[in-house]
Design a protein around this motif. Structure first.
Motif, PDB file in Angstrom:
ATOM      1  N   VAL A 294       1.042  -1.181   0.030  1.00 15.04           N
ATOM      2  CA  VAL A 294      -0.052  -0.200   0.018  1.00 15.04           C
ATOM      3  C   VAL A 294       0.831   1.153  -0.103  1.00 15.04           C
ATOM      4  N   GLU A 295       2.007   1.012   0.644  1.00 13.61           N
ATOM      5  CA  GLU A 295       3.043   2.366   0.512  1.00 13.61           C
ATOM      6  C   GLU A 295       3.521   2.621  -0.795  1.00 13.61           C
ATOM      7  N   CYS A 296       3.707   1.427  -1.502  1.00 14.17           N
ATOM      8  CA  CYS A 296       4.420   1.632  -2.805  1.00 14.17           C
ATOM      9  C   CYS A 296       3.406   2.252  -3.518  1.00 14.17           C
ATOM     10  N   ILE A 297       2.070   1.890  -3.488  1.00 11.16           N
ATOM     11  CA  ILE A 297       1.039   2.667  -4.271  1.00 11.16           C
ATOM     12  C   ILE A 297       1.169   3.894  -4.196  1.00 11.16           C
ATOM     13  N   ARG A 298       1.108   4.179  -3.008  1.00 16.53           N
ATOM     14  CA  ARG A 298       0.986   6.096  -2.393  1.00 16.53           C
ATOM     15  C   ARG A 298       2.445   6.630  -2.999  1.00 16.53           C
ATOM     16  N   LEU A 299       3.626   5.889  -2.789  1.00 14.90           N
ATOM     17  CA  LEU A 299       4.944   6.421  -3.470  1.00 14.90           C
ATOM     18  C   LEU A 299       4.663   6.806  -5.084  1.00 14.90           C
ATOM     19  N   ALA A 300       4.090   5.648  -5.722  1.00 15.77           N
ATOM     20  CA  ALA A 300       4.030   5.857  -7.064  1.00 15.77           C
ATOM     21  C   ALA A 300       2.651   6.935  -7.405  1.00 15.77           C
ATOM     22  N   ALA A 301       1.867   7.160  -6.600  1.00 13.28           N
ATOM     23  CA  ALA A 301       0.800   7.809  -7.118  1.00 13.28           C
ATOM     24  C   ALA A 301       1.324   9.460  -6.835  1.00 13.28           C
ATOM     25  N   GLU A 302       2.098   9.699  -5.589  1.00 11.26           N
ATOM     26  CA  GLU A 302       2.493  11.005  -5.258  1.00 11.26           C
ATOM     27  C   GLU A 302       3.414  11.326  -6.172  1.00 11.26           C
ATOM     28  N   ASN A 303       4.301  10.574  -6.913  1.00 11.86           N
ATOM     29  CA  ASN A 303       5.577  11.015  -7.776  1.00 11.86           C
ATOM     30  C   ASN A 303       5.360  10.173  -9.112  1.00 11.86           C
ATOM     31  N   PRO A 304       4.273  10.939  -9.783  1.00 11.54           N
ATOM     32  CA  PRO A 304       3.870  10.317 -11.105  1.00 11.54           C
ATOM     33  C   PRO A 304       4.966  10.129 -12.345  1.00 11.54           C
ATOM     34  N   ALA A 305       4.637   9.376 -12.925  1.00 13.60           N
ATOM     35  CA  ALA A 305       5.364   9.426 -14.472  1.00 13.60           C
ATOM     36  C   ALA A 305       5.163  10.484 -15.195  1.00 13.60           C
ATOM     37  N   ASP A 306       6.270  10.863 -15.915  1.00 13.97           N
ATOM     38  CA  ASP A 306       6.391  11.859 -16.783  1.00 13.97           C
ATOM     39  C   ASP A 306       5.026  11.477 -18.089  1.00 13.97           C
ATOM     40  N   PRO A 307       4.514  12.612 -18.707  1.00 12.68           N
ATOM     41  CA  PRO A 307       3.707  12.217 -19.860  1.00 12.68           C
ATOM     42  C   PRO A 307       4.450  11.430 -20.909  1.00 12.68           C
ATOM     43  N   GLY A 308       3.832  10.568 -21.474  1.00 12.60           N
ATOM     44  CA  GLY A 308       4.567   9.846 -22.496  1.00 12.60           C
ATOM     45  C   GLY A 308       5.559   8.633 -21.950  1.00 12.60           C
ATOM     46  N   GLU A 309       5.535   8.498 -20.541  1.00  6.93           N
ATOM     47  CA  GLU A 309       6.559   7.482 -19.854  1.00  6.93           C
ATOM     48  C   GLU A 309       5.822   6.307 -19.516  1.00  6.93           C
ATOM     49  N   PHE A 310       6.351   5.195 -19.812  1.00  3.94           N
ATOM     50  CA  PHE A 310       6.056   4.109 -19.309  1.00  3.94           C
ATOM     51  C   PHE A 310       7.142   3.623 -18.376  1.00  3.94           C
ATOM     52  N   ARG A 311       6.587   3.465 -16.934  1.00  3.10           N
ATOM     53  CA  ARG A 311       7.770   3.429 -15.856  1.00  3.10           C
ATOM     54  C   ARG A 311       7.371   2.199 -15.157  1.00  3.10           C
ATOM     55  N   VAL A 312       8.506   1.454 -15.065  1.00  4.47           N
ATOM     56  CA  VAL A 312       8.232   0.219 -14.352  1.00  4.47           C
ATOM     57  C   VAL A 312       9.030   0.121 -13.124  1.00  4.47           C
ATOM     58  N   PHE A 313       8.469  -0.352 -12.209  1.00  4.59           N
ATOM     59  CA  PHE A 313       9.031  -0.588 -10.806  1.00  4.59           C
ATOM     60  C   PHE A 313       8.815  -2.279 -10.592  1.00  4.59           C
ATOM     61  N   ASN A 314       9.845  -2.724 -10.283  1.00  9.19           N
ATOM     62  CA  ASN A 314       9.924  -4.184  -9.668  1.00  9.19           C
ATOM     63  C   ASN A 314       9.489  -4.146  -7.946  1.00  9.19           C
ATOM     64  N   GLN A 315       8.231  -4.348  -7.844  1.00 16.05           N
ATOM     65  CA  GLN A 315       7.735  -4.166  -6.339  1.00 16.05           C
ATOM     66  C   GLN A 315       7.721  -5.479  -5.485  1.00 16.05           C
ATOM     67  N   MET A 316       9.251  -5.490  -4.853  1.00 20.47           N
ATOM     68  CA  MET A 316       9.373  -6.623  -4.003  1.00 20.47           C
ATOM     69  C   MET A 316      10.399  -6.249  -3.062  1.00 20.47           C
ATOM     70  N   THR A 317      10.513  -6.795  -1.895  1.00 17.67           N
ATOM     71  CA  THR A 317      11.469  -6.197  -0.839  1.00 17.67           C
ATOM     72  C   THR A 317      12.620  -7.490  -0.435  1.00 17.67           C
ATOM     73  N   GLU A 318      12.169  -8.743  -0.730  1.00 20.84           N
ATOM     74  CA  GLU A 318      13.216 -10.062  -0.390  1.00 20.84           C
ATOM     75  C   GLU A 318      12.736 -10.789  -1.342  1.00 20.84           C
ATOM     76  N   SER A 319      13.755 -11.822  -1.668  1.00 19.27           N
ATOM     77  CA  SER A 319      13.400 -13.238  -2.441  1.00 19.27           C
ATOM     78  C   SER A 319      13.824 -14.433  -1.608  1.00 19.27           C
ATOM     79  N   PHE A 320      12.843 -15.302  -1.695  1.00 22.26           N
ATOM     80  CA  PHE A 320      13.015 -16.618  -1.163  1.00 22.26           C
ATOM     81  C   PHE A 320      12.555 -17.967  -1.961  1.00 22.26           C
ATOM     82  N   SER A 321      13.310 -18.962  -1.869  1.00 19.98           N
ATOM     83  CA  SER A 321      12.805 -19.928  -2.379  1.00 19.98           C
ATOM     84  C   SER A 321      11.811 -20.641  -1.494  1.00 19.98           C
TER      85      SER A 321
END
Length: 390
Positions: free
Chosen positions: A271-298
């Motif tokens: 939910v915090e990632c959504i807030r951060l993305a919304a409050e810091n928007p992409a520029d017009p014409g920009e397709f911005r990609v974030f990998n939304q994860m914090t750790e990796s495990f098998s």
């Protein structure tokens, strides 16, 4: 900021709407309640009881003093979609409104086609509605790390610089999804990138890892605000299943060798990632990609983490893997974009101790043991894909 949350009755959509409202944004939600219908279809239910959306909205007004506007409708209905967006006039649209389970999409032809149609057409209708109503609207779209698959190279954040025969270009990272659901997300990403490049729209694609946790600071304020806790083999996550099995004293059922590695993220970080993305928007014409994860495990590491953090004795049972996936593979993901915007991640072990085991203990009498056994086979010679007796 005016923010419209598509799929606002869902596991992530609801707590996201509360988080954004609590942060001072004017929020509206839309849903067609398809997720609740899947429970009836599959004969399962959330471990934690979930109130109707109207009850949740009323409860939030009581505890916060904030109103959340509601719309009921289906994004596959293009007329509804454009009129809803025209009525609310959002600055940002957060798009959660898709069928989100890989096993559900692999049941048979009907479920595969439904998943692709619901997800891809609904997303296209949103893009066309934004272009028609207000191209400056920022689309924050929930993707999935499953779009990438498990390549034998590092997974970059959406884009890859490639040198071929002496020439270099920047292109979308190659995708190798593992289910019809994940494939629908790939189609979404390509359609969104096209709309940004051709129409000048602005979008942030959040390729999210497996989400765990059931409670946020907002949902914890009243039992009526609770979100879902899915543990079944169709919609549940492996971590939720392991937590339930540990609490019940049952073996943790690991598919295959357990060497499959995935990115994970706490629901509070989602939910915090959504807030951060919304409050810091992409520029017009920009397709911005974030990998939304914090750790990796098998999967095996997740099982050991659950076992090591539970107060009782926990055993592990290895089952034949119903999915078609690599048991062992390289997995190294770049995920710096959201941290650079200010994300301060929670850790899995702390969440297990502080939240998940407590939730499972409280509602363990609601567990349906049969629902946790795998019933969908990825590899099949003919439809349907479900195993006998499922």
């Amino acid at each position: 900021m005016r923010i419209l949350v598509l799929g606002g009755d869902g596991y992530l959509g609801w707590p996201t709407a509360l988080h954004l409202s609590d942060c001072g944004h004017e929020v509206a939600v839309v849903d067609n309640f398809a997720r609740r219908a899947y429970d009836h279809e599959m004969g399962v239910r959330s471990l934690v009881p979930v109130e109707p959306l109207q009850v949740r909205v009323d409860a939030w007004r009581e505890v916060s003093g904030q109103d959340i506007k509601m719309y009921y409708g289906d994004l596959v209905d293009a007329d509804f979609t454009v009129e809803m967006i025209r009525d609310f006039r959002p600055d940002t649209i957060v798009h959660f409104a898709e069928q989100r389970a890989a096993p559900y999409s692999m049941i048979d032809r009907k479920h595969a086609v439904y998943t692709q149609h619901n997800n891809v057409i609904g997303n296209l209708n949103v893009l066309f509605a934004i272009e028609e109503v207000d191209p400056s609207i920022h689309l924050v779209k929930l993707g999935t790390m499953g779009e990438y698959g498990t390549p034998n190279i590092d997974i970059e954040e959406g884009w890859l610089e490639v040198t071929h025969k002496g020439r270099t270009d920047r292109m979308l990272y190659p995708k190798k999804p593992g289910s019809f659901y994940h494939l629908s997300k790939v189609h979404d990403s390509h359609n969104i990138e096209f709309a940004c490049r051709i129409w000048g729209l602005r979008a942030t694609d959040l390729n999210q890892g497996v989400v765990y946790g059931q409670e946020t600071p907002q949902t914890a304020r009243d039992p009526r605000l609770a979100t879902r806790f899915d543990y079944d083999a169709i919609f549940g996550t492996v971590l939720n299943r392991f937590v339930i099995q540990a609490v019940l004293g049952h073996p943790l059922t690991v598919y295959g060798t357990g060497g499959q590695t995935r990115g994970v993220i706490d629901i509070r970080d989602t939910v915090e990632c959504i807030r951060l993305a919304a409050e810091n928007p992409a520029d017009p014409g920009e397709f911005r990609v974030f990998n939304q994860m914090t750790e990796s495990f098998s999967v095996e590491e997740i099982a050991k983490t659950v076992a090591n953090n539970y107060h009782g004795t926990v055993e592990v049972e290895y089952l034949e893997n119903p999915r078609v996936e690599q048991d062992q593979h390289y997995y190294n993901v770049v995920h710096t974009g959201l941290v650079d915007l200010g994300l301060d991640p929670h850790l899995l072990s702390n969440t297990l101790i502080n939240s998940l085991f407590g939730v499972a203990e409280q509602f363990k009498d609601r567990v349906d043991l049969a629902a946790m056994r795998p019933t969908v086979q990825w590899r099949t010679a003919a439809s349907p894909m479900r195993t006998e007796g499922s």
